[in-house]
Motif scaffolding. Structure first.
Motif, PDB file in Angstrom:
ATOM      1  N   LEU A 238      -3.185   7.533  -8.697  1.00 37.10           N
ATOM      2  CA  LEU A 238      -4.101   8.101  -9.680  1.00 37.10           C
ATOM      3  C   LEU A 238      -4.700   6.921 -10.437  1.00 37.10           C
ATOM      4  N   ARG A 239      -6.002   6.745 -10.335  1.00 36.00           N
ATOM      5  CA  ARG A 239      -6.618   5.531 -10.852  1.00 36.00           C
ATOM      6  C   ARG A 239      -7.893   5.826 -11.631  1.00 36.00           C
ATOM      7  N   CYS A 240      -8.345   4.814 -12.379  1.00 34.91           N
ATOM      8  CA  CYS A 240      -9.603   4.923 -13.112  1.00 34.91           C
ATOM      9  C   CYS A 240     -10.739   5.047 -12.104  1.00 34.91           C
ATOM     10  N   LYS A 241     -11.632   5.970 -12.353  1.00 36.60           N
ATOM     11  CA  LYS A 241     -12.721   6.224 -11.404  1.00 36.60           C
ATOM     12  C   LYS A 241     -13.600   4.982 -11.241  1.00 36.60           C
ATOM     13  N   ASP A 242     -14.057   4.793 -10.037  1.00 36.56           N
ATOM     14  CA  ASP A 242     -14.976   3.724  -9.638  1.00 36.56           C
ATOM     15  C   ASP A 242     -14.290   2.374  -9.474  1.00 36.56           C
ATOM     16  N   THR A 243     -13.541   1.928 -10.478  1.00 36.57           N
ATOM     17  CA  THR A 243     -12.916   0.602 -10.396  1.00 36.57           C
ATOM     18  C   THR A 243     -11.578   0.645  -9.679  1.00 36.57           C
ATOM     19  N   ILE A 299      -9.172   5.735 -30.176  1.00 39.11           N
ATOM     20  CA  ILE A 299      -8.157   4.701 -30.397  1.00 39.11           C
ATOM     21  C   ILE A 299      -8.760   3.605 -31.274  1.00 39.11           C
ATOM     22  N   SER A 300      -7.919   2.792 -31.855  1.00 43.05           N
ATOM     23  CA  SER A 300      -8.382   1.775 -32.796  1.00 43.05           C
ATOM     24  C   SER A 300      -9.078   0.625 -32.075  1.00 43.05           C
ATOM     25  N   GLU A 301      -9.795  -0.161 -32.857  1.00 42.95           N
ATOM     26  CA  GLU A 301     -10.473  -1.333 -32.304  1.00 42.95           C
ATOM     27  C   GLU A 301      -9.467  -2.322 -31.729  1.00 42.95           C
ATOM     28  N   ALA A 302      -8.338  -2.460 -32.410  1.00 41.94           N
ATOM     29  CA  ALA A 302      -7.293  -3.377 -31.940  1.00 41.94           C
ATOM     30  C   ALA A 302      -6.711  -2.902 -30.609  1.00 41.94           C
ATOM     31  N   GLN A 303      -6.528  -1.585 -30.476  1.00 45.51           N
ATOM     32  CA  GLN A 303      -6.016  -1.043 -29.223  1.00 45.51           C
ATOM     33  C   GLN A 303      -7.011  -1.253 -28.089  1.00 45.51           C
ATOM     34  N   GLU A 304      -8.291  -1.053 -28.372  1.00 44.25           N
ATOM     35  CA  GLU A 304      -9.305  -1.263 -27.344  1.00 44.25           C
ATOM     36  C   GLU A 304      -9.316  -2.719 -26.904  1.00 44.25           C
ATOM     37  N   MET A 320     -14.851  -5.225 -17.094  1.00 47.90           N
ATOM     38  CA  MET A 320     -16.273  -5.485 -16.859  1.00 47.90           C
ATOM     39  C   MET A 320     -17.090  -4.205 -16.960  1.00 47.90           C
ATOM     40  N   LYS A 321     -16.539  -3.100 -16.459  1.00 49.36           N
ATOM     41  CA  LYS A 321     -17.260  -1.819 -16.546  1.00 49.36           C
ATOM     42  C   LYS A 321     -17.448  -1.409 -18.001  1.00 49.36           C
ATOM     43  N   TRP A 322     -16.380  -1.555 -18.787  1.00 48.83           N
ATOM     44  CA  TRP A 322     -16.495  -1.214 -20.209  1.00 48.83           C
ATOM     45  C   TRP A 322     -17.560  -2.061 -20.902  1.00 48.83           C
ATOM     46  N   ARG A 323     -17.581  -3.359 -20.570  1.00 51.12           N
ATOM     47  CA  ARG A 323     -18.548  -4.251 -21.203  1.00 51.12           C
ATOM     48  C   ARG A 323     -19.968  -3.950 -20.739  1.00 51.12           C
ATOM     49  N   GLU A 324     -20.131  -3.700 -19.452  1.00 48.98           N
ATOM     50  CA  GLU A 324     -21.477  -3.501 -18.900  1.00 48.98           C
ATOM     51  C   GLU A 324     -22.109  -2.184 -19.341  1.00 48.98           C
ATOM     52  N   THR A 325     -21.285  -1.128 -19.427  1.00 54.16           N
ATOM     53  CA  THR A 325     -21.820   0.186 -19.803  1.00 54.16           C
ATOM     54  C   THR A 325     -21.899   0.373 -21.308  1.00 54.16           C
ATOM     55  N   GLY A 326     -21.146  -0.442 -22.049  1.00 53.03           N
ATOM     56  CA  GLY A 326     -21.086  -0.257 -23.498  1.00 53.03           C
ATOM     57  C   GLY A 326     -20.230   0.915 -23.913  1.00 53.03           C
ATOM     58  N   LEU A 327     -19.561   1.541 -22.934  1.00 54.25           N
ATOM     59  CA  LEU A 327     -18.702   2.699 -23.208  1.00 54.25           C
ATOM     60  C   LEU A 327     -17.249   2.260 -23.106  1.00 54.25           C
ATOM     61  N   GLY A 328     -16.737   1.676 -24.171  1.00 48.64           N
ATOM     62  CA  GLY A 328     -15.357   1.243 -24.196  1.00 48.64           C
ATOM     63  C   GLY A 328     -14.412   2.423 -24.342  1.00 48.64           C
ATOM     64  N   SER A 330     -12.508   3.310 -26.663  1.00 49.52           N
ATOM     65  CA  SER A 330     -12.450   3.933 -27.987  1.00 49.52           C
ATOM     66  C   SER A 330     -13.599   4.903 -28.210  1.00 49.52           C
ATOM     67  N   THR A 331     -14.656   4.782 -27.404  1.00 49.52           N
ATOM     68  CA  THR A 331     -15.823   5.649 -27.582  1.00 49.52           C
ATOM     69  C   THR A 331     -16.002   6.663 -26.460  1.00 49.52           C
ATOM     70  N   ALA A 332     -15.293   6.474 -25.347  1.00 47.96           N
ATOM     71  CA  ALA A 332     -15.422   7.409 -24.214  1.00 47.96           C
ATOM     72  C   ALA A 332     -14.097   7.493 -23.470  1.00 47.96           C
ATOM     73  N   ASP A 333     -13.693   8.723 -23.150  1.00 46.85           N
ATOM     74  CA  ASP A 333     -12.481   8.896 -22.349  1.00 46.85           C
ATOM     75  C   ASP A 333     -12.678   8.266 -20.965  1.00 46.85           C
ATOM     76  N   VAL A 334     -11.584   7.892 -20.330  1.00 48.01           N
ATOM     77  CA  VAL A 334     -11.637   7.215 -19.037  1.00 48.01           C
ATOM     78  C   VAL A 334     -11.410   8.239 -17.923  1.00 48.01           C
ATOM     79  N   GLU A 335     -12.418   8.430 -17.078  1.00 54.26           N
ATOM     80  CA  GLU A 335     -12.296   9.392 -15.976  1.00 54.26           C
ATOM     81  C   GLU A 335     -11.329   8.862 -14.925  1.00 54.26           C
ATOM     82  N   VAL A 336     -10.556   9.774 -14.327  1.00 53.99           N
ATOM     83  CA  VAL A 336      -9.566   9.387 -13.329  1.00 53.99           C
ATOM     84  C   VAL A 336      -9.820  10.125 -12.014  1.00 53.99           C
TER      85      VAL A 336
END
Length: 591
Positions: A238-243, A299-304, A320-328, A330-336
């Motif tokens: 069970l993994r993060c989608k795409d990556t 989640i908090s900024e420190a956790q992110e 890299m995906k979080w950085r490139e999309t701008g959706l870290g 803390s701001t978007a749930d991670v699809e699995v």
């Protein structure tokens, strides 16, 4: 092709976690023995640890005993494990952890100098450089010779049927490598690329398990007559989608629960074993409540920030995906999502049938790590332990009187010239050009497994009729592969990898057919037998005989109750906290 010949007391095939630790063990404990290690890639960045790892997922933390780990792994596999092997592995986790720390691995500690745990059986590490650390130590060992970029194809056996070395192809020298040895340790890893992966085309190698792990160790063992176990206990991550990045860092690191598209926490109704967590996602998607996520939003900024750094240590693509999309996170749930199925003994019980020394049913052949069966959830440190056990077992075997001290006693039946002639066949153009390329046949194999043997397309489910069709197609593709030819050593590598995968597919299909129950949802979802059947509280084993798969059912190997209770009595003063961790305790070992 020219021939490179070597001799050694012990040959190690594979320079991953288990192979490196086997070499280090022999360098430390038996410097009088000569060792040759054959690695398919470059030792510094090869195997499952190539990109690093951010935790040691198998460790006995304070307040726990090895039997706790045995119970955990056994429950996760619903009892189809070798409890004797699990306990033996668990008892060695502490020693190998301290050993690798001495080599330079950074294990995080608190202000009191204690290891920082993640849950009750994991330790946090800075492990981006774990493989370079191991490789440096192995190459510094005086009695170990490392040959890199050698694709090992098959084992050598002597007249008595004992393992007597192996042969392969040196990719850069374009030569046949022929190594005679008095004992062989197989540490090649499991099998990826059997099924159609998550991503097609040029991105098809973006997968969870290394794409260069083709089941070579399984295939060479099967051809040598070794017995295998539990291939039907597939592993589907069970993994993060795409990556295809690991999800445990999110689930354990920040306590992210699984939620569906409606925001509902659904896991409780499915169970919480590894296979059930995957099955929950598959079921929610099929019911129209997907996509599914790990709920990290808020989640908090420190956790992110901590999560981004953690993934840089093992799966940089996620950061890299979080950085490139701008959706870290803390701001978007991670699809699995689930990956394609793999055969891998580090997470499930698939692999060689071995004894306590990790010796297989072929005398003189030992197995360790992902290729060794019966001992699931071993992860990195468990692979270290098995590498150590196999090394000690191989050294003991070499010292036995029956093998003698004369290297001629282990003379292989096949000569270097016979091997070179066999390889030349694949380099000689056939009378008719092959109808298909290696890539085309590999794609056909993956499509067959995906559609008829429980791949992503069918939600990992299959019927016996589908498995029969899969077997016929795999046999047909195997026959077509006989006509393939190569222009160089790399072309040979691709042909041999395809043949390895096809043989593992053939055996896997028979294992899936033989277990007429559904014990592990998604891992082995048999629609003709959708319920668990106590009659299959057995190991499904197999061996290859005259090209056919012979299925063997074996009774479970379980520890006696007295041994279980004795282990638990080693811990005193235990109190459980709400988090599930244990308080500081004293054990007999510490006293």
């Amino acid at each position: 092709m020219k021939t490179i010949e070597k001799r050694a007391d012990i040959l190690i095939i594979g320079g991953g976690a288990a192979g490196c630790f086997a070499a280090l063990t022999l360098a430390k404990e038996r410097p009088d023995l000569s060792v040759v290690l054959l690695e398919k890639a470059g030792l510094k960045r090869s195997g499952c640890l190539a990109a690093g790892v951010n935790a040691l997922n198998a460790y006995i933390t304070p307040g726990h005993v090895p039997q706790d780990y045995v119970d955990y792994a056994s429950k996760d596999a619903d009892g189809i494990v070798r409890e004797d092997l699990l306990l033996q592995m668990s008892e060695g986790l502490g020693d190998v952890t301290r050993d690798v720390e001495k080599l330079g691995l950074v294990i995080l500690k608190d202000k009191d100098g204690n290891y920082v745990s993640r849950g009750w059986r994991n330790l946090k590490i800075n492990g981006e450089n774990i493989k370079p650390i191991l490789a440096k130590a192995v190459k510094a060992a005086e009695n170990v010779e490392v040959l890199e970029h050698v694709d090992v194809v098959d084992l050598l056996k002597d007249a008595d049927g004992h393992a007597a070395g192996a042969w392969g192809v040196a990719l850069r020298e374009e030569a046949v490598v022929y190594v005679r040895a008095r004992a062989v340790i197989c540490a090649t890893g499991g099998a990826a690329g059997l099924y159609r992966p998550n991503h097609p085309g040029e991105a098809r190698h973006t997968m969870w398990y290394p794409p260069f792990n083709t089941g070579a160790g399984y295939a060479m063992g099967l051809r040598a007559g070794a017995e295998m176990t539990s291939f039907e206990m597939r592993f589907i991550a069970l993994r993060c989608k795409d990556t295809i990045a690991p999800t445990g860092t999110l689930a354990q690191g920040v306590g992210a629960p699984q939620v569906n598209a409606r925001g509902e926490k659904y896991q409780a109704k499915y169970g919480n074993t590894t296979s059930e967590r995957l099955y929950a996602v598959v079921s929610e998607n099929l019911a129209g409540r997907g996509p599914c996520y790990l709920e990290t939003k808020g989640i908090s900024e420190a956790q992110e920030d901590a999560l981004k750094k953690a993934y840089l240590n093992m799966a940089p693509a996620q950061t890299m995906k979080w950085r490139e999309t701008g959706l870290g996170p803390s701001t978007a749930d991670v699809e699995v999502e689930g990956t394609e199925p793999y055969v891998v003994g580090g997470h499930t019980a698939s692999g060689y049938w071995v004894d306590g020394d990790r010796q297989t049913t072929v005398r003189g052949l030992f197995a360790a790590g992902d290729v060794a069966g019966g001992c699931p959830q071993k992860y990195v440190t468990g692979a270290f332990v098995e590498g150590k056990i196999a090394a000690e077992g191989a050294a003991k075997y070499v010292a036995q009187a029956e093998r003698g001290t004369d290297a001629e006693a282990a003379a292989p039946v096949q000569t270097p010239q016979e091997i070179a002639d066999a390889v030349a066949r694949w380099l000689t153009p056939s009378s008719e050009p092959p109808l298909f390329t290696v890539d085309a046949l590999e794609e056909a194999m993956q499509q067959t497994m995906d559609e008829y043997a429980g791949g992503i397309t069918t939600g990992y489910r299959y019927t016996e009729r589908q498995l029969d069709l899969a077997a016929k197609h795999i046999d047909r593709i195997t026959h077509l592969a006989d006509d393939l030819r190569a222009d160089d050593a790399y072309g040979l590598l691709k042909i041999f990898e395809l043949r390895e995968r096809l043989l593992v597919c053939k055996v896997l299909i028979e294992h899936l057919k033989a277990r007429k129950e559904t014990r592990w949802h998604s891992f082995a979802e048999n629609l003709d037998h959708p319920e668990k059947d106590e009659a299959f509280n057995k190991y499904v084993n197999s061996r290859l005989s005259d090209g056919k798969v012979e299925i063997i059912l074996r009774d479970l190997v379980q520890l006696p109750p007295s041994q279980r209770e004795g282990d638990r009595e080693a811990v005193v003063g235990v109190s459980k906290a709400d988090s599930g961790r244990q308080s500081i305790v004293q054990s007999k070992e510490a006293l």
